[in-house]
Design a protein around this motif. Structure first.
Motif, PDB file in Angstrom:
ATOM      1  N   ARG A   6      -0.008  12.101   9.730  1.00  0.00           N
ATOM      2  CA  ARG A   6      -0.064  11.095   8.680  1.00  0.00           C
ATOM      3  C   ARG A   6       1.561  11.114   8.025  1.00  0.00           C
ATOM      4  O   ARG A   6       1.843  12.143   7.701  1.00  0.00           O
ATOM      5  N   LYS A   7       1.893   9.958   7.514  1.00  0.00           N
ATOM      6  CA  LYS A   7       2.992   9.878   6.817  1.00  0.00           C
ATOM      7  C   LYS A   7       2.742   9.791   5.473  1.00  0.00           C
ATOM      8  O   LYS A   7       3.783  10.606   4.772  1.00  0.00           O
ATOM      9  N   TYR A   8       1.519   9.437   4.911  1.00  0.00           N
ATOM     10  CA  TYR A   8       1.250   9.563   3.286  1.00  0.00           C
ATOM     11  C   TYR A   8      -0.074  10.269   3.228  1.00  0.00           C
ATOM     12  O   TYR A   8      -0.932  10.217   3.901  1.00  0.00           O
ATOM     13  N   PHE A   9      -0.184  11.190   2.027  1.00  0.00           N
ATOM     14  CA  PHE A   9      -1.123  11.831   1.843  1.00  0.00           C
ATOM     15  C   PHE A   9      -2.274  10.962   1.141  1.00  0.00           C
ATOM     16  O   PHE A   9      -3.350  10.925   1.702  1.00  0.00           O
ATOM     17  N   PHE A  10      -1.965  10.021   0.385  1.00  0.00           N
ATOM     18  CA  PHE A  10      -2.899   8.904  -0.167  1.00  0.00           C
ATOM     19  C   PHE A  10      -2.171   7.558   0.578  1.00  0.00           C
ATOM     20  O   PHE A  10      -1.082   7.103   0.414  1.00  0.00           O
ATOM     21  N   GLU A  67       5.259  12.460   2.664  1.00  0.00           N
ATOM     22  CA  GLU A  67       5.301  11.819   1.291  1.00  0.00           C
ATOM     23  C   GLU A  67       3.830  11.526   0.702  1.00  0.00           C
ATOM     24  O   GLU A  67       2.825  11.519   1.495  1.00  0.00           O
ATOM     25  N   LEU A  68       3.780  11.691  -0.457  1.00  0.00           N
ATOM     26  CA  LEU A  68       2.612  11.608  -1.301  1.00  0.00           C
ATOM     27  C   LEU A  68       1.805  10.234  -0.985  1.00  0.00           C
ATOM     28  O   LEU A  68       0.609  10.154  -0.936  1.00  0.00           O
ATOM     29  N   PHE A  69       2.725   9.120  -1.114  1.00  0.00           N
ATOM     30  CA  PHE A  69       2.183   7.828  -1.107  1.00  0.00           C
ATOM     31  C   PHE A  69       3.453   6.974  -0.555  1.00  0.00           C
ATOM     32  O   PHE A  69       4.587   7.315  -0.728  1.00  0.00           O
ATOM     33  N   ASP A  70       2.928   5.711  -0.119  1.00  0.00           N
ATOM     34  CA  ASP A  70       4.090   4.719   0.089  1.00  0.00           C
ATOM     35  C   ASP A  70       4.594   4.216  -1.454  1.00  0.00           C
ATOM     36  O   ASP A  70       4.161   3.539  -2.072  1.00  0.00           O
ATOM     37  N   ALA A  71       5.938   4.696  -1.457  1.00  0.00           N
ATOM     38  CA  ALA A  71       6.725   4.429  -2.705  1.00  0.00           C
ATOM     39  C   ALA A  71       7.739   3.316  -2.640  1.00  0.00           C
ATOM     40  O   ALA A  71       8.451   3.462  -1.549  1.00  0.00           O
ATOM     41  N   SER A  72       8.002   2.415  -3.648  1.00  0.00           N
ATOM     42  CA  SER A  72       9.261   1.779  -3.740  1.00  0.00           C
ATOM     43  C   SER A  72       9.555   1.749  -5.086  1.00  0.00           C
ATOM     44  O   SER A  72       9.289   0.730  -5.895  1.00  0.00           O
ATOM     45  N   PHE A  73      10.162   2.808  -5.658  1.00  0.00           N
ATOM     46  CA  PHE A  73      10.628   3.050  -6.965  1.00  0.00           C
ATOM     47  C   PHE A  73      11.788   2.190  -7.149  1.00  0.00           C
ATOM     48  O   PHE A  73      12.621   1.942  -6.276  1.00  0.00           O
ATOM     49  N   GLU A  74      11.899   1.786  -8.471  1.00  0.00           N
ATOM     50  CA  GLU A  74      13.064   1.020  -8.837  1.00  0.00           C
ATOM     51  C   GLU A  74      13.532   1.682 -10.088  1.00  0.00           C
ATOM     52  O   GLU A  74      12.899   2.316 -10.845  1.00  0.00           O
ATOM     53  N   ALA A  75      14.841   1.544 -10.409  1.00  0.00           N
ATOM     54  CA  ALA A  75      15.648   2.250 -11.511  1.00  0.00           C
ATOM     55  C   ALA A  75      15.486   1.384 -12.720  1.00  0.00           C
ATOM     56  O   ALA A  75      16.254   0.236 -12.723  1.00  0.00           O
TER      57      ALA A  75
END
Length: 173
Positions: A6-10, A67-75
């Motif tokens: 799996r790529k993501y845990f959640f 990774e923990l989840f599929d993330a798309s962080f923004e600054a």
């Protein structure tokens, strides 16, 4: 036949949001965003680095998701933000629908270990004030560089791999 890693845990970030909100009922938007970021970064720098398929950490028998989840962080001004979570939380979606959010079900023994890891991090995060969390995330180059480069504009994408690499180098190694 080997099962695919799996790529993501959640698989659904809302499972994690529900888990966090069940642990701390009075969590506001700012705290939720910083908590998601720190959990993502520390998970990626620890469990996400364990790779038995490639012969690393051979004493580990589990291929943890990267990774923990599929993330798309923004600054953003006050640190890393996931816009889709921000938008829903601003509309009180999570508070109003907590019981309707998907619940994470433990299916494998290793998942208990990861949840204990998350619980320990949540305990540490919960000891910090909201603006201590902001100050803490402002120390990270993975936030600082894109934010400063774009003169404080919103919606500046952050690199997931840079977040994880920074935490591997600064906090785990």
């Amino acid at each position: 036949m080997l099962s695919q890693k799996r790529k993501y845990f959640f698989d659904n970030i809302e499972e994690l949001i529900r888990y966090i909100m069940e642990k701390r009922e009075d969590i506001g938007q700012l705290r939720l965003q910083k908590t998601l970021y720190l959990l993502y970064a520390y998970y990626g720098a620890t469990y996400g680095q364990l790779d038995t398929e490639n012969g690393q950490d051979s004493e580990v028998e589990v291929d943890y998701p990267d990774e923990l989840f599929d993330a798309s962080f923004e600054a953003w001004k006050y640190g890393p933000v996931i816009y889709s979570v921000y938008k829903k939380d601003k509309e009180n979606y999570y508070d109003d629908n907590l019981e309707k959010l998907p619940k994470f079900e433990i299916n494998k023994n290793y998942e208990k270990d990861v949840l204990l890891f998350i619980d320990e991090l949540l305990d540490q995060i919960n000891e910090m004030s909201d603006f201590t969390l902001v100050d803490r995330t402002h120390q990270d180059n993975s936030w600082k560089v894109p934010y400063n480069k774009n003169k404080g504009q919103y919606a500046i994408p952050m690199s997931n791999s840079e977040i994880i690499d920074e935490y591997v180098k600064e906090y785990v190694s």
